[in-house]
Design an enzyme around this catalytic site. Structure first.
Site, PDB file in Angstrom:
ATOM      1  N   TYR A 437       0.830  -1.204  -0.129  1.00  0.00           N
ATOM      2  CA  TYR A 437      -0.143   0.176   0.067  1.00  0.00           C
ATOM      3  C   TYR A 437       0.922   1.394   0.028  1.00  0.00           C
ATOM      4  O   TYR A 437       2.168   1.392   0.154  1.00  0.00           O
ATOM      5  CB  TYR A 437      -0.911   0.091   1.318  1.00  0.00           C
ATOM      6  CG  TYR A 437      -0.722  -0.055   2.540  1.00  0.00           C
ATOM      7  CD1 TYR A 437       0.694   0.138   2.822  1.00  0.00           C
ATOM      8  CD2 TYR A 437      -1.493  -0.238   3.549  1.00  0.00           C
ATOM      9  CE1 TYR A 437       1.013   0.565   4.294  1.00  0.00           C
ATOM     10  CE2 TYR A 437      -1.284  -0.505   4.712  1.00  0.00           C
ATOM     11  CZ  TYR A 437      -0.257  -0.175   5.184  1.00  0.00           C
ATOM     12  OH  TYR A 437       0.357   0.062   6.752  1.00  0.00           O
ATOM     13  N   GLU A 438       0.231   2.240  -0.506  1.00  0.00           N
ATOM     14  CA  GLU A 438       1.120   3.786  -0.550  1.00  0.00           C
ATOM     15  C   GLU A 438       1.979   3.615  -1.783  1.00  0.00           C
ATOM     16  O   GLU A 438       3.205   4.156  -1.797  1.00  0.00           O
ATOM     17  CB  GLU A 438       1.705   4.213   0.506  1.00  0.00           C
ATOM     18  CG  GLU A 438       0.646   4.718   1.765  1.00  0.00           C
ATOM     19  CD  GLU A 438      -0.492   5.345   1.297  1.00  0.00           C
ATOM     20  OE1 GLU A 438      -0.379   6.241   0.394  1.00  0.00           O
ATOM     21  OE2 GLU A 438      -1.613   5.231   1.682  1.00  0.00           O
ATOM     22  N   GLY A 439       1.999   2.646  -2.627  1.00  0.00           N
ATOM     23  CA  GLY A 439       2.676   2.210  -3.810  1.00  0.00           C
ATOM     24  C   GLY A 439       3.498   1.187  -3.529  1.00  0.00           C
ATOM     25  O   GLY A 439       4.134   0.863  -2.595  1.00  0.00           O
ATOM     26  N   HIS A 444       7.723   2.784  -6.465  1.00  0.00           N
ATOM     27  CA  HIS A 444       8.589   3.599  -5.870  1.00  0.00           C
ATOM     28  C   HIS A 444      10.213   3.488  -6.484  1.00  0.00           C
ATOM     29  O   HIS A 444      10.587   4.534  -6.764  1.00  0.00           O
ATOM     30  CB  HIS A 444       8.764   3.317  -4.552  1.00  0.00           C
ATOM     31  CG  HIS A 444       7.690   3.817  -3.691  1.00  0.00           C
ATOM     32  ND1 HIS A 444       7.319   5.210  -3.605  1.00  0.00           N
ATOM     33  CD2 HIS A 444       6.468   3.168  -3.303  1.00  0.00           C
ATOM     34  CE1 HIS A 444       6.254   5.289  -2.714  1.00  0.00           C
ATOM     35  NE2 HIS A 444       5.671   4.298  -2.538  1.00  0.00           N
TER      36      HIS A 444
END
Length: 596
Positions: A437-439, A444
């Site tokens: 989650y959050e990428g 990234h």
């Protein structure tokens, strides 16, 4: 039993980062080393006495869905009330909004303590801070007046609503619609994987929702953001009727069972009432304000659960009696397993990786503090570039390493690590989501190369490497740090500088060549930068250990021991990673997907 690592957090903040510079930057809020130490001690008390006791029970019970709303595990509502009453939600919020204005560095350290004690609980407040940042950035004066005060106090929480069933990381595919209705909009659509999308801890929830206004351009250029409350809000701030928002279900997950992950429905009837955030079609830009805040926090979750896994493992190793190591010639019988060489190696690996991750995360937050508070415009710009360069490394390397450390913790426990009773399994289950989650890690890595490294032709990377080399070189002359620690860190930095240049050349030739080895490059950055900060910490410890006594002497000696291990066992990984980055793209690019 989890114990907050306040001593090491203080060391990183004050010595590796620079507590005196933080004091100068945040003199307007009377920040000081003593204040930071006091905040960390109070956070530790709250974490150990309130949050830690709910970690296992929250995992076992989990959040539950009912037709009337989501119910959090027993004790969560009361714990959140104590959290709000103590003012923790206001710690890093600017004084202009009613907060305490503490540095991001300190807030990030506190977030490690929350996540280490009870990650499932801490997720809700983490998202609220991101929502406040986004609203501060793009909200109108009227929206801020109506919505911010109770978000700041924690009386309400905030969420981020991006993902849809057909649109995970590719937000260009979102279908949620927004229809103009006078001075507001009506939202229609469904969102999935919404952390704390519904719960019973606060009277209201403010959802930050990405949607497409009818007639908007296709792709990400046509995405807008909206503030959508669970309950409608009257002009005087009191709550009105229920908005046309509901939680259809919650997910049954591998870990973080106490944190409800919701399927949210907007507009099953007349459409969910929502205010446009900022300008039309700039929703993704605004949401990234919230996402960047969350990405550092998620990286710190990797650190936090690494620390928890290490504490669990070393506690087990110090009490579990099993076998007699070949080197224990004087032992009359079996010893605790911490005496076995390979167990020592695993524990040192866990400790060294955790301390390197912690140092890099707080160093990154410190750069962002300088970007916010330094009075010199150029220094602010340079610090921002450096902080933004490191954000994807902190998020992805720390979480990938967190999974590795938690898995190693199970290995230290042996068969009992595979049994829920010890708690080691929960730590691995909980940390596993952080790489997603959050990428994801790959996203990234793409961001690190395509946006951060590529935008300035590696200038921020070169500057960071040069500054760290200079620091280590200057320290070499004033203290007796073991040569392998200092030289290893400097060699790693030089290797990274050369490898980054090769990545830039590959990206210019064909972006696919660089992105095919993006994750190894990101891991190389984390390994090397973490090693440089570990070496810096060892240099500082070397100047203190001679005059220290008691626990301080033990702490500084441990720093030297850990730094040597990092240099001999972990930093050499940089050479294999660099080789993959420089010569491994072809086997990825040339692979035929039909034969995979």
């Amino acid at each position: 039993m989890y114990r907050a690592p306040t001593r090491d957090l203080t060391f990183v903040l004050d010595e590796i980062c620079g507590g005196d510079e933080l004091t100068e930057l945040f003199e307007n809020v009377d920040y000081s080393r003593d204040l930071a130490a006091s905040v960390l001690e109070e956070a530790a008390k709250f974490a150990e006495t309130v949050l830690e006791p709910l970690n296992k029970s929250g995992d076992e019970q989990g959040a539950s869905w009912t037709p009337d709303g989501v119910v959090t595990p027993a004790g969560f509502v009361q714990a959140y009330g104590q959290f709000v009453d103590a003012g923790w939600s206001q710690l890093g919020i600017s004084p202009e909004l009613g907060g305490q204005g503490m540095p991001l560095s300190l807030c990030t350290a506190v977030e490690e303590i929350w996540s280490g004690a009870n990650m499932a609980f801490s997720l809700g407040s983490t998202l609220s801070r991101g929502a406040i940042s986004a609203m501060e950035y793009c909200g109108t004066a009227e929206q801020k007046t109506l919505l911010l005060p109770k978000l700041v106090t924690g009386e309400w929480t905030g969420t981020m609503n991006l993902t849809e069933p057909q649109a995970g990381s590719d937000l260009a595919l979102i279908r949620t619609r927004a229809v103009s209705d006078g001075d507001h909009y009506r939202i229609f659509g469904q969102k999935i994987f919404i952390t704390y999308g519904d719960h019973d801890m606060t009277a209201n929830i403010l959802h930050l929702v990405l949607a497409r206004i009818d007639g908007a351009p296709p792709g990400v250029r046509g995405i807008s953001m909206f503030f959508v409350p669970k309950f409608l809000i009257n002009a005087d701030g009191t709550l009105g009727a229920r908005n046309d928002v509901s939680c259809l279900s919650i997910e049954h997950k591998l870990g973080i069972h106490g944190s409800p992950t919701c399927v949210m429905s907007y507009g099953e009837k007349e459409g969910a009432f929502g205010w446009l955030a900022g300008e039309v079609n700039k929703g993704l830009e605004y949401m990234f304000v919230m996402m960047n805040a969350a990405r550092i926090a998620v990286g710190m979750q990797g650190v936090a659960l690494s620390e928890r896994a290490f504490q669990q493992a070393i506690g087990w190793a110090r009490t579990r009696v099993q076998g007699k190591p070949p080197t224990a010639t004087d032992a009359k019988g079996p010893l605790t397993i911490i005496h076995h060489p390979d167990v020592k190696r695993m524990l040192l690996t866990m400790k060294a990786r955790t301390e390197a991750m912690r140092a890099l995360a707080l160093y990154t937050a410190f750069e962002l503090d300088k970007a916010h508070a330094n009075k010199d415009e150029k220094r602010r710009a340079d610090a921002l570039a450096r902080g933004e360069l490191l954000i994807p490394v902190v998020k992805a390397w720390s979480t990938e390493s967190g999974v590795d450390v938690a898995s190693l913790g199970i290995q230290v426990h042996g068969g009992m690590g595979f049994i829920e009773e010890t708690g080691a399994a929960q730590t691995l289950r909980d940390v596993r989501i952080t790489t997603i989650y959050e990428g994801t890690t790959g996203i990234h890595a793409n961001d690190l190369i395509g946006r951060k490294l590529g935008r300035d032709r590696g200038a921020a990377m070169t500057s960071l490497v040069q500054d760290l080399l200079l620091e280590l070189n200057n320290l070499r002359a004033v203290e007796p740090t073991p040569r392998i620690v200092k030289n290893g860190a400097m060699e790693g930095l030089t290797l990274l500088r050369d490898t980054a240049e090769s990545v830039l050349q590959a990206y210019q030739q064909d972006p696919a060549l660089a992105l095919a080895v993006g994750v190894p490059f990101l891991k190389l950055c984390g390994t090397v930068f973490g090693g440089a900060l570990i070496a810096k910490g060892a240099a500082i410890a070397a100047t203190r250990v001679g005059a220290a006594t008691g626990e301080d002497a033990q702490f500084y000696q441990a720093k030297l021991q850990t730094a040597r291990f990092y240099a001999e066992h972990i930093l050499p990984e940089a050479y294999s990673l660099a080789r993959i980055v420089k010569s491994g793209a072809g086997s990825v690019i040339d692979a035929d997907v039909a034969t995979l």
